[in-house]
Design a protein around this motif. Structure first.
Motif, mmCIF file in Angstrom:
data_model
loop_
_atom_site.group_PDB
_atom_site.id
_atom_site.type_symbol
_atom_site.label_atom_id
_atom_site.label_comp_id
_atom_site.label_asym_id
_atom_site.label_seq_id
_atom_site.Cartn_x
_atom_site.Cartn_y
_atom_site.Cartn_z
ATOM 1 N N PRO A 102 0.803 -1.211 0.000
ATOM 2 C CA PRO A 102 0.000 0.000 0.000
ATOM 3 C C PRO A 102 0.841 1.270 0.000
ATOM 4 O O PRO A 102 1.985 1.283 0.477
ATOM 5 C CB PRO A 102 -0.787 -0.122 1.311
ATOM 6 N N THR A 103 0.253 2.315 -0.513
ATOM 7 C CA THR A 103 0.855 3.639 -0.441
ATOM 8 C C THR A 103 0.332 4.366 0.805
ATOM 9 O O THR A 103 -0.588 3.901 1.477
ATOM 10 C CB THR A 103 0.489 4.475 -1.675
ATOM 11 N N LYS A 104 0.913 5.520 1.070
ATOM 12 C CA LYS A 104 0.501 6.336 2.214
ATOM 13 C C LYS A 104 -0.973 6.690 2.147
ATOM 14 O O LYS A 104 -1.668 6.764 3.176
ATOM 15 C CB LYS A 104 1.357 7.605 2.254
ATOM 16 N N ASP A 105 -1.478 6.904 0.914
ATOM 17 C CA ASP A 105 -2.875 7.283 0.745
ATOM 18 C C ASP A 105 -3.765 6.100 0.375
ATOM 19 O O ASP A 105 -4.865 6.278 -0.151
ATOM 20 C CB ASP A 105 -3.030 8.429 -0.261
ATOM 21 N N GLY A 106 -3.297 4.870 0.655
ATOM 22 C CA GLY A 106 -4.172 3.707 0.612
ATOM 23 C C GLY A 106 -4.311 2.983 -0.701
ATOM 24 O O GLY A 106 -5.115 2.044 -0.807
ATOM 25 N N HIS A 107 -3.555 3.355 -1.734
ATOM 26 C CA HIS A 107 -3.592 2.627 -2.992
ATOM 27 C C HIS A 107 -2.689 1.392 -2.905
ATOM 28 O O HIS A 107 -1.740 1.356 -2.113
ATOM 29 C CB HIS A 107 -3.143 3.523 -4.140
ATOM 30 N N LEU A 108 -2.973 0.383 -3.732
ATOM 31 C CA LEU A 108 -2.123 -0.799 -3.805
ATOM 32 C C LEU A 108 -1.245 -0.713 -5.040
ATOM 33 O O LEU A 108 -1.738 -0.505 -6.159
ATOM 34 C CB LEU A 108 -2.980 -2.068 -3.874
ATOM 35 N N VAL A 109 0.071 -0.862 -4.840
ATOM 36 C CA VAL A 109 1.010 -0.839 -5.954
ATOM 37 C C VAL A 109 1.762 -2.158 -6.013
ATOM 38 O O VAL A 109 1.785 -2.932 -5.045
ATOM 39 C CB VAL A 109 2.007 0.341 -5.830
ATOM 40 N N CYS A 110 2.378 -2.400 -7.156
ATOM 41 C CA CYS A 110 3.045 -3.674 -7.413
ATOM 42 C C CYS A 110 4.557 -3.511 -7.293
ATOM 43 O O CYS A 110 5.213 -2.957 -8.180
ATOM 44 C CB CYS A 110 2.692 -4.174 -8.813
ATOM 45 N N ARG A 111 5.083 -3.992 -6.182
ATOM 46 C CA ARG A 111 6.530 -3.969 -5.918
ATOM 47 C C ARG A 111 6.908 -5.286 -5.257
ATOM 48 O O ARG A 111 6.125 -5.878 -4.516
ATOM 49 C CB ARG A 111 6.923 -2.823 -4.985
ATOM 50 N N HIS A 112 8.146 -5.704 -5.461
ATOM 51 C CA HIS A 112 8.627 -6.934 -4.831
ATOM 52 C C HIS A 112 8.562 -6.844 -3.321
ATOM 53 O O HIS A 112 8.192 -7.797 -2.634
ATOM 54 C CB HIS A 112 10.067 -7.192 -5.293
ATOM 55 N N GLU A 113 8.893 -5.704 -2.772
ATOM 56 C CA GLU A 113 8.877 -5.458 -1.335
ATOM 57 C C GLU A 113 8.434 -4.012 -1.099
ATOM 58 O O GLU A 113 8.550 -3.166 -2.000
ATOM 59 C CB GLU A 113 10.279 -5.642 -0.731
ATOM 60 N N PRO A 114 7.962 -3.702 0.107
ATOM 61 C CA PRO A 114 7.665 -2.292 0.392
ATOM 62 C C PRO A 114 8.897 -1.403 0.330
ATOM 63 O O PRO A 114 8.781 -0.208 0.027
ATOM 64 C CB PRO A 114 7.068 -2.329 1.809
ATOM 65 N N GLU A 115 10.075 -1.954 0.603
ATOM 66 C CA GLU A 115 11.316 -1.196 0.452
ATOM 67 C C GLU A 115 11.635 -1.134 -1.040
ATOM 68 O O GLU A 115 11.825 -2.158 -1.691
ATOM 69 C CB GLU A 115 12.457 -1.857 1.223
ATOM 70 N N ILE A 116 11.713 0.070 -1.591
ATOM 71 C CA ILE A 116 11.804 0.236 -3.042
ATOM 72 C C ILE A 116 13.159 0.756 -3.511
ATOM 73 O O ILE A 116 13.323 1.050 -4.700
ATOM 74 C CB ILE A 116 10.685 1.182 -3.541
ATOM 75 N N GLY A 117 14.144 0.821 -2.612
ATOM 76 C CA GLY A 117 15.452 1.301 -3.025
ATOM 77 C C GLY A 117 16.127 0.412 -4.050
ATOM 78 O O GLY A 117 16.897 0.899 -4.884
ATOM 79 N N GLY A 118 15.833 -0.888 -4.004
ATOM 80 C CA GLY A 118 16.469 -1.809 -4.933
ATOM 81 C C GLY A 118 15.722 -2.036 -6.221
ATOM 82 O O GLY A 118 16.246 -2.681 -7.139
ATOM 83 N N THR A 119 14.489 -1.509 -6.326
ATOM 84 C CA THR A 119 13.700 -1.766 -7.527
ATOM 85 C C THR A 119 13.255 -0.503 -8.248
ATOM 86 O O THR A 119 12.562 -0.590 -9.271
ATOM 87 C CB THR A 119 12.443 -2.594 -7.182
ATOM 88 N N THR A 120 13.618 0.669 -7.707
ATOM 89 C CA THR A 120 13.279 1.923 -8.381
ATOM 90 C C THR A 120 14.476 2.875 -8.319
ATOM 91 O O THR A 120 15.462 2.625 -7.623
ATOM 92 C CB THR A 120 12.070 2.637 -7.734
#
Length: 393
Positions: free
Chosen positions: A99-117
């Protein structure tokens, strides 16, 4: 999902009526009802695909594009998802849902996004870098729940394991982060474009962690599935999670097929840790544990090592009884993850020592298919499709 992950229960003695029907559909797909061998069950898949609805219409063994075609494109991007379909994947794992801060669902391997963005290249977000305890593990980086969707849409995806996939860096910065609702719309568009039903296989990521933050995943997933008319037992959406209680919640909210993911035998699902449940994955894959899972789910997604353990030298040992034990209680198995590169293969199927070099994945696929698994997650859908053709002879 991936091999790098390790990661109350209210046991249900009886399968509910709707779940019993769905379980029967799964059994029809797997051939477990007939007690057929892996080869025979797989050979029957083409006929089922032509005539059956829902899961019974999927080929066996099913090829699941792991985060799309992540062997060739940065994972969890529409570029990766569409390529997986182009390469013949039967299902696309479109969505590790955070989830994002404002409640949307996004597609990422993990909530930590430093390695994928490319978030580290955005000076406006330098102050968002922090350390959090994620499922008991201190983790430093940038987290989806600290960004609004609009902010995340300014980022672009990058290759997560560049040492193994240096060629994928060519595509760094090309695609944005998709939302789950965008994936559901994309699914419909691709179904129309390709003239056949496109299937997806989203996962609820770290549900206990997010529930404690007030960002519960299951209700958000169910709301979107209902909105798009994809919450029935024949809907082309399989839901999965490493936390059994997340699957139990989803079982009360939607009729979709459900799969419990299983990490290493000595690991504990984090919802068990949080609840003080002492059981490990080893307990869940006993006949008793599998019967319990069959009360609220239709399948399991074990690591490949739970299907065929490895010897001390990394080569394959004798298969476990997991496939037959799971089939006996009506569960299908979609283990994870087959990859072409040497470091991810059993030692007897490696060729040389290059981290980005291909070994003999066809030999490895054959060994796993021979156990009778119902499908497999792979980063290389084209390799999986060819291996299946070889296996069916």
């Amino acid at each position: 999902m991936g091999t790098e992950r390790t990661n109350e229960t209210q046991p249900q003695a009886q399968v509910t009526g709707r779940r019993a029907l769905l379980g029967a559909a799964m059994l029809g797909a797997s051939g477990a009802v007939l007690g057929l061998s892996g080869t025979a069950r797989a050979a029957e898949a083409p006929a089922a695909k032509r005539t059956a609805r829902g899961l019974k219409g999927l080929p066996v063994p099913t090829i699941v594009g792991h985060r799309g075609a992540s062997g060739y494109r940065p994972e969890h991007t529409f570029g990766s998802y569409e390529l997986a379909l182009d390469l013949g994947a039967d299902i696309v794992e479109a969505g590790d849902l955070c989830p994002t801060k404002d409640g949307h669902l996004v597609c990422r391997h993990e909530p930590e996004i430093g390695g994928t963005t490319d978030v580290a290249d955005h000076p406006e977000f330098v102050g968002r870098k922090t350390t959090k305890v994620l499922d008991g593990v201190p983790t430093t980086g940038w987290f989806t729940e600290d960004f609004t969707l609009a902010e995340l849409k300014t980022l672009r995806a990058i290759e997560r394991i560049p040492d193994n996939r240096p060629h994928n860096k060519l595509y760094n910065g090309r695609w944005e982060i998709p939302t789950f609702e965008e994936v559901l719309k994309w699914q419909d568009e691709q179904t129309r474009k390709r003239g056949k039903q496109v299937w997806i296989y989203p996962e609820t990521k770290h549900p206990t962690y997010f529930r404690e933050l007030g960002l519960a995943l299951e209700e958000r997933v169910a709301k979107l599935l209902r909105k798009h008319g994809k919450d029935t037992r024949n809907s082309p959406v399989i839901l999965q999670s490493f936390e059994p209680t997340s699957i139990q919640r989803l079982n009360q909210l939607v009729d979709n097929p459900l799969v419990v993911l299983l990490s290493t035998a000595d690991s504990r699902p984090f919802d068990f840790v949080a609840a003080g449940d002492p059981r490990t994955v080893a307990d869940l894959i006993t006949p008793k544990g599998l019967r319990e899972i069959a009360g609220y789910a239709q399948g399991i997604g074990p690591t490949l090592d739970l299907v065929i353990p490895k010897k001390a030298d990394g080569s394959l040992a004798e298969p476990s009884t997991l496939v037959s034990d799971a089939h006996r209680v009506g569960l299908i198995l979609h283990p994870y993850t087959m990859r072409n590169e040497n470091p991810f293969l059993p030692t007897e199927f490696r060729k040389g020592g290059a981290a980005d070099g291909y070994g003999d994945p066809f030999g490895a696929f054959k060994a796993y298919f021979a156990t009778g698994i119902d499908g497999v997650f792979t980063d290389n859908a084209d390799t999986g499709v060819l291996a299946r053709a070889d296996f069916l002879g």
